[in-house]
Design an enzyme around this catalytic site. Structure first.
Site, PDB file in Angstrom:
ATOM      1  N   THR A 155      -8.606   1.660  -6.536  1.00  0.00           N
ATOM      2  CA  THR A 155      -7.165   1.793  -6.322  1.00  0.00           C
ATOM      3  C   THR A 155      -6.452   0.492  -6.654  1.00  0.00           C
ATOM      4  O   THR A 155      -6.762  -0.555  -6.085  1.00  0.00           O
ATOM      5  CB  THR A 155      -6.871   2.198  -4.867  1.00  0.00           C
ATOM      6  OG1 THR A 155      -7.467   3.476  -4.608  1.00  0.00           O
ATOM      7  CG2 THR A 155      -5.374   2.289  -4.617  1.00  0.00           C
ATOM      8  N   HIS A 275       0.436   7.226  -5.253  1.00  0.00           N
ATOM      9  CA  HIS A 275      -0.074   7.081  -3.886  1.00  0.00           C
ATOM     10  C   HIS A 275       0.594   8.092  -2.951  1.00  0.00           C
ATOM     11  O   HIS A 275       0.835   7.811  -1.771  1.00  0.00           O
ATOM     12  CB  HIS A 275       0.154   5.654  -3.376  1.00  0.00           C
ATOM     13  CG  HIS A 275      -0.985   5.127  -2.545  1.00  0.00           C
ATOM     14  ND1 HIS A 275      -1.990   4.344  -3.059  1.00  0.00           N
ATOM     15  CD2 HIS A 275      -1.278   5.270  -1.241  1.00  0.00           C
ATOM     16  CE1 HIS A 275      -2.840   4.026  -2.108  1.00  0.00           C
ATOM     17  NE2 HIS A 275      -2.435   4.584  -0.990  1.00  0.00           N
TER      18      HIS A 275
END
Length: 388
Positions: A155, A275
């Site tokens: 991420t 996200h």
């Protein structure tokens, strides 16, 4: 209550969970405009209905990152999943494995890498953040590989934490947060018994294994916030690419140039993601970002997407925009909170059924038949909304 869709599971989760947990998973950053757009922009994509196409049996199976899957769907990494059901990461991983799709374990999971992987018959995926503490990152990578995990989701859209105003109001953070959470737990006895009492320990398993001490919810916020690294660049990730010998997927791409950088870096795939609207409010939805990214790098790497996907129709829409597969985040957590492993399995059955209906009525026999021709290019509704 009657469950027929992911929205029903959301309502069931709202009833069962203490508010601080429900709003933590349900909310987004700032005014939550991107959170809403993620869902709305997908729903604005009109499927192109076709008839008398002799579709017959619909095949949902596909191959992603050299893994044969029952459908092009996986479960996204979601922090604190183990607070939504008793040992929640284990239950979700078991459900995903049973249904033939991947489960991605978050860095900040309640259950550790070893606990989750030992409870399922196939390798899960593991998600890692870019953190200042390189020792933790190396430790997590070594433990994941030793446990048998081979797919890494990295991420990159969290160099700083997003501002989530709902958390201060709900009790996840803000004044007297610990006391407010305790009161909420008392008022939700089913959750308090099943998860609060029987689901212990409630530390962050992967962080605690490295720090050699329990990491509580209060510690979680401070430790994670202090470890985000806004100074990192592609060169800083080269050691990870050299260390990790399995597939590596970069999560958090919204721009075609960043997608090209991921190709140059040597990533095996990317996840087009904002996200879930939890980081920077006002950015593109994943549905709107996907076509340009697909035009830039389609065929050079695996293209996955998350953010806003709530139904099998949404899966088909995102595939038509150029994705090879999608990840479910909030949708599976709602189902998990409402009914545990059985809820997640039922949700995946619902998603598969909805996909079959959508594919049959758009003339697609297989996943490879889904393309931009599966959509009607509609601009009236998005433009009308923008004018309001």
């Amino acid at each position: 209550m009657i469950i027929s869709s992911s929205s029903d599971y959301r309502e069931a989760a709202r009833r069962r969970l203490p508010p601080f947990l429900f709003h933590y998973i349900d909310g987004g950053a700032y005014a939550e405009a991107t959170l809403r757009r993620n869902v709305e922009d997908l729903s604005d994509l009109a499927l192109r209905q076709r008839v008398l196409k002799s579709v017959g049996e619909v095949d949902l199976s596909t191959t992603l990152l050299k893994q044969q899957l029952s459908m092009p769907v996986g479960l996204a990494p979601v922090g604190l999943t183990g607070m939504y059901a008793r040992r929640g990461e284990v239950q979700a991983a078991q459900a995903a494995t049973q249904k033939g799709i991947p489960f991605t374990l978050s860095t900040v999971s309640v259950c550790s890498i070893e606990e989750v992987q030992s409870q399922v018959g196939k390798p899960i995926w593991f998600q890692l953040y870019v953190l200042k503490d390189r020792g933790f990152m190396k430790n997590a990578l070594e433990r994941a590989w030793a446990a048998g995990i081979r797919t890494l989701v990295f991420t990159v859209d969290m160099p700083v934490p997003g501002a989530r105003y709902r958390d201060a109001h709900s009790g996840m953070s803000g004044p007297n947060a610990a006391f407010r959470r305790m009161v909420q737990a008392v008022l939700h006895p089913f959750w308090a018994y099943d998860v609060g009492l029987m689901g212990t320990p409630h530390d962050l398993g992967n962080v605690s294994a490295y720090r050699k001490e329990k990491t509580s919810l209060e510690d979680y916020v401070g430790w994670l916030g202090n470890n985000f690294d806004p100074s990192i660049g592609w060169k800083d990730l080269e050691w990870i690419r050299e260390f990790w010998k399995g597939p590596m997927v970069i999560k958090g791409i919204l721009d075609p140039e960043d997608a090209r950088d991921a190709v140059r870096f040597g990533a095996d795939g990317i996840i087009v993601s904002n996200h879930g609207g939890r980081q920077l409010d006002g950015v593109l939805s994943s549905a709107r970002a996907m076509p340009a990214i697909a035009d830039a790098v389609k065929g050079e790497m695996t293209l996955l997407a998350d953010s806003g996907i709530r139904s099998g129709l949404d899966v088909v829409r995102m595939l038509a925009q150029g994705a090879d597969g999608v990840l479910l985040g909030r949708a599976f957590v709602y189902a998990l909170a409402a009914a545990g492993r059985a809820g997640v399995e039922n949700l995946l059955d619902i998603i598969a059924k909805e996909m079959r209906v959508a594919m049959t009525l758009t003339g697609a026999r297989a996943i490879s038949d889904i393309s931009r021709d599966s959509l009607v290019r509609e601009i009236e509704r998005p433009l009308a909304r923008a004018a309001q």
